[in-house]
Design a protein around this motif. Structure first.
Motif, PDB file in Angstrom:
ATOM      1  N   VAL A  84      16.116  14.771   2.785  1.00 64.36           N
ATOM      2  CA  VAL A  84      15.378  14.283   3.944  1.00 64.36           C
ATOM      3  C   VAL A  84      14.781  15.447   4.741  1.00 64.36           C
ATOM      4  O   VAL A  84      13.605  15.411   5.094  1.00 64.36           O
ATOM      5  N   GLU A  85      15.607  16.474   4.980  1.00 66.40           N
ATOM      6  CA  GLU A  85      15.098  17.552   5.829  1.00 66.40           C
ATOM      7  C   GLU A  85      14.233  18.563   5.068  1.00 66.40           C
ATOM      8  O   GLU A  85      13.201  18.984   5.558  1.00 66.40           O
ATOM      9  N   ALA A 115      14.166   8.831   5.211  1.00 64.60           N
ATOM     10  CA  ALA A 115      15.599   8.539   5.100  1.00 64.60           C
ATOM     11  C   ALA A 115      15.829   7.123   4.591  1.00 64.60           C
ATOM     12  O   ALA A 115      16.759   6.871   3.803  1.00 64.60           O
ATOM     13  N   TYR A 174      21.747  14.809   2.160  1.00 68.82           N
ATOM     14  CA  TYR A 174      20.815  14.358   3.202  1.00 68.82           C
ATOM     15  C   TYR A 174      19.910  15.505   3.637  1.00 68.82           C
ATOM     16  O   TYR A 174      18.690  15.361   3.714  1.00 68.82           O
ATOM     17  N   TYR A 234      22.554   9.306   9.301  1.00 65.77           N
ATOM     18  CA  TYR A 234      23.041   8.941   7.975  1.00 65.77           C
ATOM     19  C   TYR A 234      24.092   9.930   7.501  1.00 65.77           C
ATOM     20  O   TYR A 234      24.132  11.059   7.982  1.00 65.77           O
ATOM     21  N   GLN A 281      26.594  15.814   5.050  1.00 72.74           N
ATOM     22  CA  GLN A 281      25.133  15.711   4.994  1.00 72.74           C
ATOM     23  C   GLN A 281      24.484  16.710   4.054  1.00 72.74           C
ATOM     24  O   GLN A 281      23.346  17.109   4.277  1.00 72.74           O
ATOM     25  N   GLU A 292      18.123   6.038   1.506  1.00 72.42           N
ATOM     26  CA  GLU A 292      19.186   5.046   1.694  1.00 72.42           C
ATOM     27  C   GLU A 292      19.046   3.936   0.655  1.00 72.42           C
ATOM     28  O   GLU A 292      20.017   3.490   0.042  1.00 72.42           O
TER      29      GLU A 292
END
Ligand SMILES: [Zn+2]
Length: 638
Positions: A177-178, A184, A173, A202, A170, A188
């Motif tokens: 995203v964070e 997300a 990710y 994910y 991740q 994607e």
């Protein structure tokens, strides 16, 4: 729809700042033409530059297809985007601050960003992330792979913005995203993370891979190719297609190659990312790479915008797989080559090397020399047919010549065909001149039959031979034999229209006539000679009787020889066109079923041409038959 509107001031400012010539020349090679610029039109298949851009008027116009407009229309039509999308995009590039009607600026602007633009932003951030990782601590293994194993310089690595996707499930990710707060679902959609099949959440699509950004023609990142650093399969993993990334329309390194393609007037297509990168590093920048998928006509069309003479060199690997790929590519691009005059050349490097390997052992000039000498696809294909064949075996000879007939039948232009027929006959005959000319005739005959659909299933199912055509052949032969002053007309008419007799004994008789002409040096006594010749053969004599001896009834039918000749030739042409029409129809259906759109478009076009030809011939025929002003000619037969 309460879609916010762009402030007219913004639109005006973008219009003033965006330079049409700049915007156009990103997609079209422009050359100065007086006060204007001209180039190949991107809106139609342009063979000669007919697309003009006026910097003073800030408009473009194509004198062939009529496309015209301003900078907004140009981008809208080429990118298939909406007016506001185009304004926003140009505003960003030219640093124009965007105002909306109604005041709330920034928020609206963000909301108005199309899905495409949002995805573009995400992918761009990912490229930065991967690049950062490559040059950081985690990237040491990937870095030494690129520098030592691939022998790339730091500059090349930076130019191509190569990166590294770290280990772990991740890392990207977390970043996108964070930290960056992108939804997300959108990440994607950009193909960077994958939803877990079990449970929720994910994971990163690319892990412990070298990341190669794939850009659009403007140099904006739209996807990635990822090469496994470990033993992960597959070795190369590409981003999935998205609203941003259409595999069939994209070529790797196109943005970096554009200028060099235009300058050298040549585009080289290789198979691998690292082949393209190595060539660019060696100063050979007119190079793009396929994305590990079969080459498509649409991809090549993008390249053609930048090369005026449309010279494209395919340099695939020399191994069996590479040759297969080249053959597949030829299959796909053949129509484009034939139709749009693309000079498609095939470069196979000696000892089966790929370009990357080759450059490590040879100087770049050597590569350029080989690329310059690469054979045209037809020559290459002919070599492939001959390769490893034993031409003393009748079966193999038969096979090779069938392949050649099919290949040459697809070529346009009788001059080109004649050139190859001559070449091949010389080769098949092994230097025997007499045999060569026989082979040449045979090849020509078979190619004609093939071209006019003689071999097609549908042609076989048709009626044996229309009575009108039989009659036309009879009359042409009768006039030839008994009205000597029209012989040249008939001879020429058949030659010029590439016509030949379809009924077997007519064809044989014609062959005999030509032979006698040659033997006797003239055709003055041809009828006498034929009568003598066939006297011993009652069967043939019976069949040819009405040709060798004219009765009163025939004589009256031939009272106006010139008109009969014209009508006869037109009748044969018409029959051939109708056969070809049916044949093209069939090819069309087949191509459509295979999903080969480029090919089916081509057949549709050809079929329509045939249709017009048929109509023209038909009206010509009725006209001629209705005509009666011709002088009556009454000629004694010898
Ligand atoms: Zn045009």
């Amino acid at each position: 729809m309460s879609a916010p509107q762009l402030h007219p001031r913004t639109i005006d400012e973008v219009r003033t700042r965006a330079e049409l010539v700049d915007v156009v020349s990103e997609r079209v090679v422009l050359r100065k033409a007086g006060r204007d610029f001209k180039g190949l039109c991107p809106f139609h298949e342009d063979r000669n530059p007919s697309f003009f851009v006026s910097p003073t008027k800030q408009i473009y116009k194509c004198f062939s297809c009529g496309a015209s407009g301003d900078v907004f229309k140009f981008v809208m039509e080429l990118d298939k985007s909406s007016f506001s999308e185009v304004v926003l995009e140009l505003a960003r590039r030219y640093g124009v601050s965007v105002q909306m009607l109604g005041g709330e600026q920034k928020a609206e602007y963000t909301r108005r960003l199309s899905k495409r633009q949002q995805l573009g932003e995400i992918v761009e951030l990912a490229a930065q992330f991967y690049s950062y990782a490559l040059w950081g601590e985690r990237g040491s293994e990937a870095r030494s792979y690129l520098l030592a194993k691939r022998a790339l310089t730091e500059k090349t690595i930076r130019d191509f913005r190569l990166g590294y996707a770290p280990q772990g499930w991740q890392t990207l990710y977390t970043y996108l995203v964070e930290q960056k707060r992108f939804p997300a679902a959108l990440v994607e959609e950009a193909g960077l993370i994958v939803a877990r099949t079990s449970g929720s959440g994910y994971y990163d699509r690319f892990r412990h891979r070298l990341m190669i950004p794939i850009c659009d023609g403007k140099g904006q990142v739209i996807a990635f190719g990822g090469r496994a650093m470990g033993d992960d399969e597959p070795k190369y993993l590409n981003s999935p297609e998205s609203e941003l990334f259409d595999k069939g329309q994209t070529l790797f390194a196109l943005h970096a190659a554009r200028e060099a393609v235009s300058r050298t007037d040549t585009a080289i297509v290789v198979e691998g990312y690292f082949d393209a990168i190595a060539l660019h590093q060696a100063g050979i920048a007119q190079v793009v790479a396929t994305l590990g998928t079969a080459l498509r006509a649409d991809q090549i069309k993008q390249l053609l915008r930048y090369s005026e003479s449309k010279r494209v060199v395919l340099n695939f690997d020399g191994d069996q797989a590479g040759i297969k790929a080249a053959e597949r590519a030829i299959g796909e691009l053949r129509m484009l080559a034939v139709k749009s005059g693309v000079q498609l050349r095939i470069l196979t490097l000696p000892t089966g090397k790929d370009p990357d390997e080759f450059l490590r052992a040879h100087p770049p000039q050597e590569y350029l020399r080989l690329a310059g000498e690469a054979p045209l696809w037809v020559d290459w294909q002919i070599e492939r047919f001959f390769a490893g064949r034993d031409l003393t075996s009748a079966a193999e000879l038969q096979q090779v010549s069938q392949q050649l007939v099919e290949l040459l039948s697809g070529l346009m232009g009788s001059i080109t065909r004649t050139h190859y027929i001559h070449l091949i006959a010389g080769r098949l005959s092994g230097g025997n001149g007499r045999l060569a000319s026989q082979l040449e005739d045979e090849l020509r005959r078979r190619i004609r039959t093939h071209r006019w659909g003689g071999d097609s299933q549908r042609a076989k199912k048709r009626e044996p031979f229309p009575p009108a055509c039989y009659q036309a052949e009879v009359q042409l032969l009768q006039i030839y034999l008994h009205f000597p002053e029209y012989r040249e007309d008939i001879h020429q008419g058949l030659e010029e229209n590439e016509l030949e007799f379809s009924v077997l004994h007519h064809r044989q008789l014609w062959q005999k006539i030509l032979e006698l002409r040659e033997q006797m040096g003239s055709d003055e006594d041809v009828v006498v000679a034929l009568r003598t010749l066939y006297a011993g053969d009652p069967e043939l004599n019976g069949r040819l009787g009405q040709l060798l001896w004219l009765n009163e009834h025939n004589r009256i039918a031939l009272m106006r020889p010139r008109m009969v000749i014209r009508a006869g030739l037109a009748t044969l042409q018409l029959d051939r066109c109708e056969r070809r029409y049916a044949y093209l129809n069939q090819l069309c259906d087949e191509a459509e079923q295979r999903g080969a759109w480029e090919e089916s478009d081509y057949f549709v076009e050809q079929r329509n041409e045939e249709y017009h030809r048929i109509n023209a011939l038909k009206s010509h025929l009725t006209l001629k038959l209705g005509e009666s002003s011709e002088t009556v000619l009454w000629q004694e037969s010898p």
